[in-house]
Design an enzyme around this catalytic site. Structure first.
Site, PDB file in Angstrom:
ATOM      1  N   ASN A  49       7.862 -15.237   0.563  1.00  0.00           N
ATOM      2  CA  ASN A  49       7.866 -13.825   0.979  1.00  0.00           C
ATOM      3  C   ASN A  49       8.060 -13.730   2.492  1.00  0.00           C
ATOM      4  O   ASN A  49       7.658 -14.608   3.235  1.00  0.00           O
ATOM      5  CB  ASN A  49       6.519 -13.182   0.567  1.00  0.00           C
ATOM      6  CG  ASN A  49       6.329 -11.799   1.146  1.00  0.00           C
ATOM      7  OD1 ASN A  49       5.423 -11.576   1.944  1.00  0.00           O
ATOM      8  ND2 ASN A  49       7.188 -10.868   0.774  1.00  0.00           N
ATOM      9  N   GLY A  50       8.694 -12.625   2.892  1.00  0.00           N
ATOM     10  CA  GLY A  50       8.850 -12.366   4.314  1.00  0.00           C
ATOM     11  C   GLY A  50      10.301 -12.293   4.751  1.00  0.00           C
ATOM     12  O   GLY A  50      10.598 -12.171   5.931  1.00  0.00           O
TER      13      GLY A  50
ATOM     14  N   ALA B  74       9.297  -7.160  -0.263  1.00  0.00           N
ATOM     15  CA  ALA B  74       8.575  -5.929   0.058  1.00  0.00           C
ATOM     16  C   ALA B  74       9.563  -4.907   0.619  1.00  0.00           C
ATOM     17  O   ALA B  74      10.089  -4.064  -0.117  1.00  0.00           O
ATOM     18  CB  ALA B  74       7.438  -6.213   1.033  1.00  0.00           C
TER      19      ALA B  74
ATOM     20  N   GLN C  23      -3.342  -6.421  -7.500  1.00  0.00           N
ATOM     21  CA  GLN C  23      -3.796  -7.069  -6.263  1.00  0.00           C
ATOM     22  C   GLN C  23      -5.045  -6.393  -5.729  1.00  0.00           C
ATOM     23  O   GLN C  23      -5.093  -5.167  -5.611  1.00  0.00           O
ATOM     24  CB  GLN C  23      -2.739  -7.034  -5.161  1.00  0.00           C
ATOM     25  CG  GLN C  23      -3.200  -7.941  -4.009  1.00  0.00           C
ATOM     26  CD  GLN C  23      -2.422  -7.783  -2.716  1.00  0.00           C
ATOM     27  OE1 GLN C  23      -2.367  -6.696  -2.159  1.00  0.00           O
ATOM     28  NE2 GLN C  23      -1.855  -8.874  -2.229  1.00  0.00           N
TER      29      GLN C  23
ATOM     30  N   GLU D 184      -2.426  -2.994  -2.778  1.00  0.00           N
ATOM     31  CA  GLU D 184      -3.758  -3.591  -2.660  1.00  0.00           C
ATOM     32  C   GLU D 184      -4.822  -2.515  -2.923  1.00  0.00           C
ATOM     33  O   GLU D 184      -4.783  -1.438  -2.331  1.00  0.00           O
ATOM     34  CB  GLU D 184      -3.974  -4.153  -1.253  1.00  0.00           C
ATOM     35  CG  GLU D 184      -5.371  -4.734  -1.083  1.00  0.00           C
ATOM     36  CD  GLU D 184      -5.748  -4.960   0.378  1.00  0.00           C
ATOM     37  OE1 GLU D 184      -5.476  -4.088   1.225  1.00  0.00           O
ATOM     38  OE2 GLU D 184      -6.327  -6.014   0.654  1.00  0.00           O
TER      39      GLU D 184
ATOM     40  N   VAL E 187       0.840  -1.184   0.000  1.00  0.00           N
ATOM     41  CA  VAL E 187       0.000   0.000   0.000  1.00  0.00           C
ATOM     42  C   VAL E 187       0.880   1.240   0.000  1.00  0.00           C
ATOM     43  O   VAL E 187       1.864   1.305   0.750  1.00  0.00           O
ATOM     44  CB  VAL E 187      -0.956  -0.023   1.220  1.00  0.00           C
ATOM     45  CG1 VAL E 187      -1.616   1.325   1.426  1.00  0.00           C
ATOM     46  CG2 VAL E 187      -2.016  -1.096   1.035  1.00  0.00           C
TER      47      VAL E 187
ATOM     48  N   CYS F 114      -3.443  -9.674   4.672  1.00  0.00           N
ATOM     49  CA  CYS F 114      -3.351  -8.422   5.426  1.00  0.00           C
ATOM     50  C   CYS F 114      -4.032  -8.550   6.792  1.00  0.00           C
ATOM     51  O   CYS F 114      -5.232  -8.824   6.863  1.00  0.00           O
ATOM     52  CB  CYS F 114      -3.983  -7.276   4.632  1.00  0.00           C
ATOM     53  SG  CYS F 114      -3.876  -5.720   5.520  1.00  0.00           S
TER      54      CYS F 114
HETATM   55  C1  FNR Z   1       2.837  -4.387   2.965  1.00  0.00           C
HETATM   56  N1  FNR Z   1       2.304  -5.666   2.750  1.00  0.00           N
HETATM   57  C2  FNR Z   1       1.210  -5.815   1.918  1.00  0.00           C
HETATM   58  N2  FNR Z   1       0.773  -7.070   1.570  1.00  0.00           N
HETATM   59  C3  FNR Z   1      -0.220  -7.224   0.667  1.00  0.00           C
HETATM   60  O1  FNR Z   1      -0.564  -8.357   0.335  1.00  0.00           O
HETATM   61  N3  FNR Z   1      -0.843  -6.127   0.134  1.00  0.00           N
HETATM   62  C4  FNR Z   1      -0.482  -4.859   0.446  1.00  0.00           C
HETATM   63  O2  FNR Z   1      -1.036  -3.895  -0.097  1.00  0.00           O
HETATM   64  C5  FNR Z   1       0.550  -4.681   1.407  1.00  0.00           C
HETATM   65  N4  FNR Z   1       0.945  -3.425   1.818  1.00  0.00           N
HETATM   66  C6  FNR Z   1       2.131  -3.255   2.493  1.00  0.00           C
HETATM   67  C7  FNR Z   1       2.655  -1.974   2.667  1.00  0.00           C
HETATM   68  C8  FNR Z   1       3.901  -1.812   3.268  1.00  0.00           C
HETATM   69  C9  FNR Z   1       4.471  -0.426   3.414  1.00  0.00           C
HETATM   70  C10 FNR Z   1       4.618  -2.946   3.735  1.00  0.00           C
HETATM   71  C11 FNR Z   1       5.976  -2.799   4.376  1.00  0.00           C
HETATM   72  C12 FNR Z   1       4.082  -4.199   3.602  1.00  0.00           C
HETATM   73  C13 FNR Z   1       3.043  -6.865   3.199  1.00  0.00           C
HETATM   74  C14 FNR Z   1       4.173  -7.203   2.218  1.00  0.00           C
HETATM   75  O3  FNR Z   1       3.698  -7.451   0.903  1.00  0.00           O
HETATM   76  C15 FNR Z   1       4.981  -8.419   2.692  1.00  0.00           C
HETATM   77  O4  FNR Z   1       4.128  -9.519   2.799  1.00  0.00           O
HETATM   78  C16 FNR Z   1       5.668  -8.204   4.052  1.00  0.00           C
HETATM   79  O5  FNR Z   1       6.244  -6.917   4.160  1.00  0.00           O
HETATM   80  C17 FNR Z   1       6.770  -9.246   4.271  1.00  0.00           C
HETATM   81  O6  FNR Z   1       7.714  -9.210   3.221  1.00  0.00           O
HETATM   82  P1  FNR Z   1       9.171  -8.544   3.402  1.00  0.00           P
HETATM   83  O7  FNR Z   1       8.965  -7.108   3.790  1.00  0.00           O
HETATM   84  O8  FNR Z   1       9.854  -9.292   4.503  1.00  0.00           O
HETATM   85  O9  FNR Z   1       9.846  -8.702   2.070  1.00  0.00           O
END
Ligand code: FNR
Length: 340
Positions: free
Chosen positions: A214-215, A242, A87, A43, A20, A116
């Protein structure tokens, strides 16, 4: 039989995760430039998207999905057409299909957010709330898979036990989705909790569709070479990043990472070229500045109200002026060619 696009593969790819506010057009294009194979948009909630109109923006050369209040909810362009995954947040199969059909001509795939944990998502039955409603998951995914011509995917978090997680993903696989992204954390875990690679590994072994791990951003993936280590540690086909990408999208570049100052400049150029909302530009720059957000540059960025002011903070005024002139010339040419 499921009809899916052959151009998009989910195997052995690296993806910009949905985020987001971060995953708007400038960040997605930058991630592609640096080597991401696939980029997810932020999203977007089905109720809001369902009210949007699809408008071709001839000046910017984009396709815009515009809300009744004239806000651009989703802007995309030809350059990312084969790589952008839309998404959505949804808890309603019919509405999900309406939105998917609205955007399917302009995107490479449709993804449903099932991870989420934030209240605004879960209280509407969306995001991680779907994880405890597998019948709803199945209904949404089946409707999408049979109703659109692009691949459908979803992104989940892990369930309290390995068995439950594996059995959910096996059920998801049967709906005909092209891939599943697994954020290896439980619903209630924070982004600082260690990631459960063993859960992702168990899922990857149990299904034949590609699994996107992911993560790993905080502790496992800091540089480009860590991406492959994370993929191996999880046994997944692919990796989705992310935060590592939000902090410096050149993590996708195998000669990288590049200095974040250079990356911010390239980001601003895309933000200007695609008339990105200044508040969104600021937000993304602040993420890249990280602990320097209170530095003199950070303060200048925070005080800026327009993309012009942001350009000044980075010495990009000339670039800004040139792009404005180009866009105005294009607008004038379009107006005169439209006159009878
Ligand atoms: C997210 N994440 C997220 N997940 C998702 O499915 N839709 C979204 O819109 C969002 N928005 C979002 C915004 C921000 C600023 C962050 C930091 C995270 C979660 C993200 O996609 C991911 O699953 C997690 O951050 C874990 O991955 P990383 O950061 O360890 O690579």
């Amino acid at each position: 039989m499921f009809v899916v696009s052959l151009s998009l593969s989910f195997r052995n790819i690296t993806a910009l995760a949905p985020m987001v506010r971060v995953g708007t057009l400038p960040m997605r294009l930058l991630a592609l430039d640096y080597g991401a194979d696939v980029v997810y948009c932020e999203e977007l909630i089905d109720i809001k998207m369902a009210q949007c109109q699809r408008i071709v923006n001839d000046v910017l050369e984009t396709v815009d999905f515009v809300a009744p209040d004239e806000r651009v909810m989703f802007r995309t362009c030809e350059r990312e057409k084969d790589s952008v995954i839309f998404q959505m947040g949804t808890a309603d199969p019919d509405r999900a299909l309406t939105v998917a059909q609205l955007v399917e001509k302009d995107v490479a795939a449709i993804d449903v957010n099932m991870g989420c944990p934030k209240e605004y998502s879960t209280k509407g039955g969306m995001g991680a709330a779907l994880l405890s409603n597998p019948d709803k998951i199945e209904a949404i995914l089946k409707k999408l898979v049979t109703g659109v011509s692009v691949p459908v995917t979803c992104k989940i978090r892990i369930l309290p036990s390995l068995e439950e997680t594996v059995s959910l993903v096996q059920r998801i696989e049967k709906t005909g989705v092209a891939a599943v992204a697994v954020h290896g954390r439980f619903k209630d875990e924070r982004p600082t909790h260690p990631i459960h690679c063993d859960y992702i590994q168990a899922v990857a072994q149990a299904v034949s569709i590609p699994v996107i791990a992911n993560g790993g951003s905080l502790d496992l993936v800091k540089t480009n070479s860590d991406i492959e280590k994370f993929r191996k540690a999880t046994g997944a086909s692919s990796v989705m990043l992310a935060r590592a990408a939000m902090w410096n999208p050149s993590v996708f570049c195998n000669q990288g990472p590049l200095p974040v100052e250079k990356v911010m400049e390239e980001y601003i150029k895309y933000a200007i070229r695609y008339d990105n909302h200044a508040f969104n530009t600021k937000y993304c720059l602040c993420q890249m500045l990280r602990d320097r957000v209170e530095s003199p540059l950070g303060k200048q960025v925070q005080a800026a109200q327009t993309n012009a002011e942001i350009s000044e903070a980075y010495g990009l005024q000339t670039f800004y002026q040139e792009i404005q002139q180009d866009l105005q010339a294009k607008m004038a040419a379009l107006q005169s060619s439209n006159q009878p």
